[in-house]
Write an enzyme that holds these catalytic residues in place. Structure first.
Site, short mmCIF file in Angstrom:
data_model
loop_
_atom_site.label_atom_id
_atom_site.label_comp_id
_atom_site.label_asym_id
_atom_site.label_seq_id
_atom_site.Cartn_x
_atom_site.Cartn_y
_atom_site.Cartn_z
N CYS A 138 79.33 51.15 61.34
CA CYS A 138 80.20 51.00 60.25
C CYS A 138 81.39 50.37 60.75
O CYS A 138 82.16 50.20 60.05
CB CYS A 138 80.62 52.52 59.89
N CYS B 260 76.21 57.89 60.51
CA CYS B 260 77.69 58.17 60.59
C CYS B 260 77.85 59.08 59.16
O CYS B 260 77.37 58.56 58.06
CB CYS B 260 78.31 57.20 60.58
N GLU B 261 78.59 60.11 59.24
CA GLU B 261 78.61 61.08 57.94
C GLU B 261 79.86 60.54 57.17
O GLU B 261 79.90 60.84 55.90
CB GLU B 261 78.98 62.53 58.25
N HIS B 262 80.63 59.35 57.71
CA HIS B 262 81.47 59.00 56.52
C HIS B 262 81.02 57.87 55.86
O HIS B 262 81.44 57.47 54.59
CB HIS B 262 82.75 58.09 57.64
N HIS B 263 80.08 56.92 56.31
CA HIS B 263 79.57 55.84 55.62
C HIS B 263 77.99 55.82 55.34
O HIS B 263 77.41 55.15 54.64
CB HIS B 263 79.74 54.44 56.16
N GLN C 238 79.91 61.13 66.18
CA GLN C 238 79.71 61.21 67.81
C GLN C 238 80.33 62.21 68.66
O GLN C 238 80.00 62.78 69.53
CB GLN C 238 79.98 59.76 68.42
N HIS D 239 78.59 51.66 66.72
CA HIS D 239 78.46 52.24 65.26
C HIS D 239 78.35 50.96 64.25
O HIS D 239 79.30 50.06 64.36
CB HIS D 239 79.80 52.87 65.11
#
Length: 227
Positions: free
Chosen positions: A183, A112-115, A153, A181
């Site tokens: 996260c 995941c690019e956020h976390h 995703q 996920h």
């Protein structure tokens, strides 16, 4: 350089390796750094991360951790050095067929690019040929091209469909991705049993309701969920 071999296990436990794709540990940087220099820099960052969380990078169990982390991240993001057209190569074959081709349950692992935490699941890919078909294993390789990057995703699903539509030029493409996920599971709301489902449709899969319904029924299986 790393020999990124893919393979599978047979029923009797033997490992069968497919042809390798050789990719750099990290792609060359914009300012001209070599892959080895970028690997060394990432190793230094990993060592500093250990210090920031209160660990001692010099203790026995952590001595090789920065190098392992750098190599692991290079492997997990190796998709940046690949593109769909190259991994498909010449595995396109003239076939007089207009029937749906579907490969279900293609395992995928991404970050995941956020976390920068993992999400993982399965992709289900179908296409209707327009005079030629692709080697089935290449569909799995295209999934890895885009999954082995920092992703969301929704974009991952669209990129797989778009690349197959561009390279194969079929009558239509359908992609469904189902994933869990980390996260959402190990931080934040901590929901362990949620699944995220995304789809991307091109051509007749988008325009024809019966084709779309057949694809979704086959993708999700008789129980309504593919995994």
């Amino acid at each position: 350089m790393r020999d990124a071999r893919l393979g599978h296990r047979t029923d009797d436990g033997r490992r069968v390796e497919h042809e390798p794709h050789v990719v750099p540990l990290f792609p060359a940087g914009r300012s001209g750094e070599t892959p080895d220099a970028r690997l060394a820099e990432y190793e230094a960052l990993a060592r500093r991360q250990l210090e920031l969380v209160g660990e001692d990078p010099a203790r026995d169990g952590l001595l090789k951790t920065p190098a392992r982390v750098a190599k692991a991240m290079a492997f997990l993001t190796r998709g940046y050095a690949l593109d769909a057209r190259s991994v498909i190569g010449d595995a396109l074959f003239e076939v007089d067929s207009e029937q749906m081709v579907l490969v279900r349950d293609i395992e995928l692992y991404s970050l995941c690019e956020h976390h920068m935490l993992p999400f993982f699941g399965k992709a289900h890919i179908a296409y209707i040929p327009n005079g030629r078909v692709v080697g089935l294993s290449k569909l799995a390789r295209v999934v890895d091209v885009f999954a082995r990057r920092l992703q969301v995703q929704e974009r991952l699903t669209e990129e797989i469909a778009g690349a197959l539509d561009e390279v194969l030029q079929p009558r239509g493409v359908g992609v469904v991705v189902e994933a869990a996920h980390m996260c959402m599971m190990m931080r934040g709301v901590e929901k362990q049993n949620s699944q995220t489902v995304t789809s991307a449709l091109r051509g007749v899969f988008k325009d024809d309701a019966m084709t779309r319904a057949e694809f979704l029924r086959l993708a999700h299986g008789p129980g309504g969920r593919a995994w």
